[in-house]
Design an enzyme around this catalytic site. Structure first.
Site, PDB file in Angstrom:
ATOM      1  N   THR A 201       0.902  -1.294   0.004  1.00 53.23           N
ATOM      2  CA  THR A 201      -0.018  -0.031  -0.193  1.00 53.23           C
ATOM      3  C   THR A 201       0.809   1.222   0.010  1.00 53.23           C
ATOM      4  O   THR A 201       1.960   1.339   0.619  1.00 53.23           O
ATOM      5  CB  THR A 201      -0.836   0.109   1.195  1.00 53.23           C
ATOM      6  N   ILE A 230     -12.305  -5.740   0.776  1.00 52.44           N
ATOM      7  CA  ILE A 230     -12.122  -4.251   1.276  1.00 52.44           C
ATOM      8  C   ILE A 230     -11.220  -4.617   2.276  1.00 52.44           C
ATOM      9  O   ILE A 230     -11.080  -5.432   3.291  1.00 52.44           O
ATOM     10  CB  ILE A 230     -13.289  -3.674   1.511  1.00 52.44           C
ATOM     11  N   GLY A 231      -9.942  -3.975   2.312  1.00 53.50           N
ATOM     12  CA  GLY A 231      -9.081  -3.895   3.363  1.00 53.50           C
ATOM     13  C   GLY A 231      -8.951  -2.739   4.128  1.00 53.50           C
ATOM     14  O   GLY A 231      -9.963  -2.140   4.385  1.00 53.50           O
ATOM     15  N   THR A 251      -0.105   0.350   6.869  1.00 52.12           N
ATOM     16  CA  THR A 251       0.286  -0.590   5.718  1.00 52.12           C
ATOM     17  C   THR A 251       0.450  -2.046   6.134  1.00 52.12           C
ATOM     18  O   THR A 251       1.059  -1.950   7.258  1.00 52.12           O
ATOM     19  CB  THR A 251       1.435  -0.041   4.621  1.00 52.12           C
ATOM     20  N   GLY A 252       0.148  -3.157   5.701  1.00 53.75           N
ATOM     21  CA  GLY A 252       0.452  -4.387   6.076  1.00 53.75           C
ATOM     22  C   GLY A 252      -0.839  -5.384   5.984  1.00 53.75           C
ATOM     23  O   GLY A 252      -1.440  -5.283   4.855  1.00 53.75           O
ATOM     24  N   GLU A 253      -0.761  -6.102   6.881  1.00 51.01           N
ATOM     25  CA  GLU A 253      -1.937  -6.922   6.801  1.00 51.01           C
ATOM     26  C   GLU A 253      -3.225  -6.468   7.157  1.00 51.01           C
ATOM     27  O   GLU A 253      -3.553  -5.984   8.562  1.00 51.01           O
ATOM     28  CB  GLU A 253      -1.544  -7.975   7.981  1.00 51.01           C
TER      29      GLU A 253
END
Length: 331
Positions: A201, A230-231, A251-253
């Site tokens: 991201t 959707i994150g 950003t990340g998981e």
């Protein structure tokens, strides 16, 4: 790392969870993009643009470059399509806008800002967001514009392995088994094991010379993700948050960031526990991710800039008004 010099400050990121064996050429390519975008933001701040103007400007540039996973070069869904998402938040009045499921909008972050400023809503998604984009006259392109040959190849590998890709810029000509991002112990995403994982991201946080904070985040999501996923990036309080004391981009998981409401937690512990910016960042990375993997960048209204992550690396850059500037990947 924290700088507290007063005046403006800016930080950018290009994703957390970098494979330690990422080729040097790829590292330098990423650093060049971060440096260019950081300098773009610095020039804008020196020209007295507002914090929200600067985060939009910088993230637009990051979306246009295919090095990272947003806009052009976005990760592909299991169907081979692009579903982009973004959010922006102006700490002055805590105004926000977010979008998901975009397939033709060239710069998702700018549509998110239009949602914030020209719609009665905070979040639009899929067909509704695309309709709004056309009503507003934003630039749209064919879905193929966002798809790169490299990502098509990596999606094929991910499908063959029935998994989600990690750092899909790692050369893997011999197949997924040659990709050093494959881990021996699977990462758990939302409680389910996956072999490899793909953050990347992009985001930007800014405090301007008047102490106004803003944040913006944009992503293509995960390589081989389910269509409709959707994150955290478009979720206010999870991937993005800004208020009168700080601005945060994560950003990340994504699933772990959502559960931990990570971006809002930084502001909350500053407000309710009285922690400084770096203390707050360190606290949420350690205490709010459970077993998740993520990173974040943050600024405060005092001109501080900070970052933190619990992954092997995070693409990042930051600068302050006193002339300090740093571009980094590793801890």
């Amino acid at each position: 790392m924290e700088r507290n010099m007063g005046g403006w400050a800016i930080a950018v990121h290009g994703g957390a969870g970098v494979d330690p064996n990422l080729p040097q050429q790829r590292q330098e390519e990423a650093k060049q993009v971060l440096s260019r975008c950081l300098n773009l933001g610095i020039d804008a701040l020196r020209s007295n643009l507002s914090a929200v103007d600067v985060v939009e400007l910088v993230v637009r540039e990051l979306e246009t470059d295919p090095v990272f996973n947003s806009g052009r070069g976005s990760a592909l869904t299991a169907k081979g399509t692009v579903e982009m998402e973004s959010s922006i938040m102006d700490g002055s009045g805590r105004r926000c806008g977010a979008v998901s499921g975009l397939t033709t909008v060239k710069n998702p972050v700018s549509l998110a800002r239009l949602v914030m400023e020209r719609s009665p809503h905070s979040y639009l998604a899929f067909a509704g967001a695309e309709d709004f984009a056309r009503q507003q006259g934003v630039e749209v392109v064919d879905n193929e514009y966002f798809i790169t040959e490299e990502n098509v190849g990596m999606l094929k590998l991910a499908k063959e392995a029935n998994t989600i890709m990690f750092d899909y810029r790692i050369p893997a000509a011999g197949g997924l088994e040659t990709c050093s991002a494959v881990v021996e112990s699977p990462i758990l995403m939302n409680g389910l094991p996956i072999s490899v994982y793909a953050p990347e991201t992009v985001g930007c946080v800014v405090v301007d010379s008047q102490g106004r904070c803003a944040a913006a985040t944009s992503t293509g999501g995960l390589m081989n993700k389910m269509s409709g996923r959707i994150g955290d990036s478009p979720l206010i309080g999870a991937g993005t948050y800004a208020c009168n004391i700080c601005g945060v981009s994560c950003t990340g998981e994504g699933e772990a960031i959502i559960r931990g409401t990570l971006a809002r937690e930084v502001a909350a512990v500053m407000e309710y526990k009285g922690l400084g910016l770096q203390e707050a960042v360190d606290f949420v990375i350690k205490e709010r991710l459970d077993e998740g993997k993520a990173g974040l960048i943050a600024v405060s209204n005092k001109g501080e800039v900070a970052w933190g992550f619990n992954t092997t690396g995070m693409f990042r850059g930051c600068a302050t008004e006193d002339g300090f500037m740093e571009i980094g990947i590793w801890d």
